[in-house]
Design an enzyme around this catalytic site. Structure first.
Site, PDB file in Angstrom:
ATOM      1  N   LYS A 243       0.833  -1.200   0.000  1.00  0.00           N
ATOM      2  CA  LYS A 243       0.000   0.000   0.000  1.00  0.00           C
ATOM      3  C   LYS A 243       0.869   1.252   0.000  1.00  0.00           C
ATOM      4  CE  LYS A 243      -3.838  -1.948   2.736  1.00  0.00           C
ATOM      5  NZ  LYS A 243      -4.920  -1.804   1.753  1.00  0.00           N
TER       6      LYS A 243
ATOM      7  N   ARG B 272     -10.273 -11.779   1.768  1.00  0.00           N
ATOM      8  CA  ARG B 272     -11.071 -12.856   1.166  1.00  0.00           C
ATOM      9  C   ARG B 272     -10.324 -14.180   1.214  1.00  0.00           C
ATOM     10  NH1 ARG B 272     -11.389  -9.112  -4.021  1.00  0.00           N
ATOM     11  NH2 ARG B 272     -11.342  -7.588  -2.332  1.00  0.00           N
TER      12      ARG B 272
HETATM   13  N1  BES Z   1      -7.918  -3.964   4.443  1.00  0.00           N
HETATM   14  C1  BES Z   1      -8.134  -3.545   3.111  1.00  0.00           C
HETATM   15  C2  BES Z   1      -9.440  -2.769   2.931  1.00  0.00           C
HETATM   16  C3  BES Z   1      -9.564  -1.467   3.670  1.00  0.00           C
HETATM   17  C4  BES Z   1      -9.330  -0.278   3.033  1.00  0.00           C
HETATM   18  C5  BES Z   1      -9.985  -1.447   4.980  1.00  0.00           C
HETATM   19  C6  BES Z   1      -9.473   0.910   3.701  1.00  0.00           C
HETATM   20  C7  BES Z   1     -10.131  -0.248   5.665  1.00  0.00           C
HETATM   21  C8  BES Z   1      -9.879   0.929   5.020  1.00  0.00           C
HETATM   22  C9  BES Z   1      -8.178  -4.742   2.171  1.00  0.00           C
HETATM   23  O1  BES Z   1      -7.393  -5.825   2.533  1.00  0.00           O
HETATM   24  C10 BES Z   1      -7.674  -4.261   0.838  1.00  0.00           C
HETATM   25  O2  BES Z   1      -6.555  -3.867   0.777  1.00  0.00           O
HETATM   26  N2  BES Z   1      -8.541  -4.329  -0.168  1.00  0.00           N
HETATM   27  C11 BES Z   1      -8.198  -3.893  -1.467  1.00  0.00           C
HETATM   28  C12 BES Z   1      -8.742  -4.908  -2.444  1.00  0.00           C
HETATM   29  C13 BES Z   1      -8.221  -4.751  -3.837  1.00  0.00           C
HETATM   30  C14 BES Z   1      -6.742  -5.037  -3.900  1.00  0.00           C
HETATM   31  C15 BES Z   1      -8.978  -5.705  -4.724  1.00  0.00           C
HETATM   32  C16 BES Z   1      -8.802  -2.514  -1.709  1.00  0.00           C
HETATM   33  O3  BES Z   1      -9.875  -2.236  -1.193  1.00  0.00           O
HETATM   34  O4  BES Z   1      -8.171  -1.714  -2.370  1.00  0.00           O
HETATM   35 ZN    ZN Z   2      -5.378  -5.634   1.874  1.00  0.00          ZN
END
Ligand code: BES
Ligand code: ZN
Ligand code: ZN
Length: 500
Positions: free
Chosen positions: A280, A354
């Site tokens: 990230k 997931r």
């Molecule tokens: N933990 C994150 C989602 C999240 C984002 C939680 C902001 C709380 C605040 C999750 O694991 C994630 O990174 N999801 C990705 C999925 C994508 C790579 C398909 C996302 O939401 O960008």
């Molecule tokens: Zn994630």
């Protein structure tokens, strides 16, 4: 903070402040407001006539009594219009009032049963809501701050009621309000803890405490156990982390005669989500210490369920691990084999929720659990769709979805259902495995949900995406800035509803 109830007259309490409510448009002679006004020779009425006290929702007026009655101050809390009044308004009013008074350095407060009487709430519901709102609203995560003389504590909240006949009901309401709010605050605590301290191991210790206190069965599976079960998806996520993963299982038995009367609560327990190799950006990455809010919610809800003792068997399952980039971390393009036997191509290591949920749900199915609710901070996309006002709900079984929404509305937690259609499956087809772990950015929350649903294996399954609602940017009502503890009360109430 101590909470108690006494029979007596609100105007005769020797305390820092008493709280009385006033509806917008009320005349001002009724109830506790009228009694305090008379004891102060019409001082409150003067403020009403001057237009300072209107009873509007959110309005607070602090009146010093200067020795004319025993309470040092009276806080008049506007309750808004009577036709839109409900228990949620009591929770919000109580939270704001107690925070306001704490901010003035007041440590002992007495209150009437806000919203009972002309508000139409029963004494028990009012007591529960006052206490629930107060404990939730006073929450602070300050254990790592050096003691500071400005941050005084609220020491006691006393409900004052004239009617002796409602004492038992009020006491039960106070107990329930405490139980619910303490559990939500536990979830907030574990989500607010920094990830160096709230590791998967530490989360399992918290679950152990909840199990001990509630007399629940607990089992914590280690990496080797998960390998034996073939949980390639959880282990793939865990492979980049130096912290050992844990699969936490808590079981409450409320109906031993009928094992099929069951509910599974599965919570995403990523104690830190760096994104892994698909790392990230730096902005706000620290908030990913809260990526175990779903896991925290199911653990905390089990504590409430153990106390409420509904006639249903409830199993909580929390796959707990960090998602880190390391020399052993999984890579985009890797293929993992899940416990179900299905293979997943890792398209993006940041879509790890997931993955861990898929194995945890298969594990729930292996225990014979037929109704499953998973709770996860799954997608950033859910905030784009719904903001922070409500959580997303998805499901394979409309009756279970409806029960979750109802449990939420009873608890003051909102859910909004999003659709699932076969057509979305094309987005997460893989050329090399049974599916891939992402569906691209269109409908990102839906494809995330559907990928989890691929592992529900015929169970009635509901998925709650709390990525938007698990953290608050600022304090509002009984929700403080930081972790919100969302879904804890919904899940506990759901168990009660399903128990019938
Ligand atoms: N933990 C994150 C989602 C999240 C984002 C939680 C902001 C709380 C605040 C999750 O694991 C994630 O990174 N999801 C990705 C999925 C994508 C790579 C398909 C996302 O939401 O960008
Ligand atoms: Zn994630
Ligand atoms: Zn995540």
């Amino acid at each position: 903070m101590d909470t108690s109830v006494i029979t007596g007259d609100i105007t005769e309490q020797r305390t820092g402040a008493v709280i009385v409510g006033l509806f917008q448009g009320a005349e001002g002679s009724e109830g506790a407001f009228g009694a305090v006004d008379r004891a102060l020779d019409g001082a409150l009425k003067v403020l009403m006539d001057d237009g300072e006290i209107k009873g509007k929702k959110g309005e607070f007026t602090l009146v010093h009594t200067l020795g004319r009655i025993l309470p040092a101050r009276v806080l008049v809390a506007g309750l808004g219009k009577q036709d839109t009044f409900d228990a949620e308004r009591v929770r919000i009013t109580s939270a704001r009032a107690l925070r306001y008074l704490r901010g003035k350095g007041i440590a002992d407060v007495a209150t009437v049963l806000l919203g009972s009487g002309s508000g139409g709430l029963g004494a028990g519901v009012s007591a529960q809501s006052v206490v629930e709102g107060a404990i939730l609203g006073l929450y602070r995560f300050d254990k790592y701050k050096s003691a500071n003389s400005e941050s005084n504590e609220m020491e006691s909240l006393t409900i004052v009621e004239q009617d002796r006949l409602t004492m038992v009901e009020i006491k039960e309401g106070i107990d329930l309000g405490r139980t619910l709010a303490d559990a939500v605050n536990l979830c907030r605590d574990v989500s607010n803890e920094p990830a160096n301290l709230m590791t998967p191991t530490q989360l399992s210790e918290v679950a152990l405490d909840v199990a001990r206190e509630g007399g629940l069965d607990i089992q914590v599976l280690e990496r080797g156990d998960m390998a034996d079960l073939g949980m390639g998806a959880i282990l793939g996520v865990a492979s980049g982390s130096a912290q050992p993963p844990k699969l936490i299982i808590l079981r409450y038995w409320g109906d031993r005669e009928d094992e099929s009367n069951n509910l599974g609560l599965v919570g995403k327990g990523i104690t830190f989500d760096s994104g892994g190799i698909s790392i990230k950006g730096a902005t706000n990455m620290g908030a990913m210490k809260g990526d175990m809010a779903g896991g925290g919610a199911v653990i905390a809800a089990m504590g409430i369920i153990a106390k409420m003792a509904p006639k249903i068997n409830v199993t909580a399952i929390v796959p707990a691990t960090e998602n880190m980039p390391g020399g052993r971390a999984q890579r985009p393009g890797d293929i993992v084999t899940t416990m179900s036997g299905k293979t997943i191509e890792i398209d993006n290591t940041d879509a790890e929720g997931r993955l861990v949920l898929s194995d945890a749900i298969t594990y729930a199915r292996s225990l014979g659990i037929g109704r499953i609710v998973d709770v996860a901070t799954l997608t950033g996309a859910i905030s784009t769709a719904l903001g922070k006002i409500c959580s997303g709900v998805f499901g394979s079984d409309q009756a279970l979805v409806d029960s979750v929404v109802e449990a939420g509305s009873d608890s003051g937690e909102r859910y909004w259902q999003l659709p699932m259609f076969d057509g979305y499956r094309d987005q997460y087809k893989s050329d090399v495995a049974d599916l891939k772990n992402t569906g691209g950015s269109p409908a990102g929350s839906i494809t995330g949900a559907q990928i989890i649903g691929e592992f529900a294996d015929g169970a009635a399954w509901v998925h709650l995406d709390i990525a938007g609602t698990s953290r608050a940017d600022s304090t509002k009502g009984y929700i403080p800035k930081g972790a919100t503890g969302i879904s804890v009360r919904t899940l506990a109430r759901l168990a009660q509803i399903l128990a019938g």
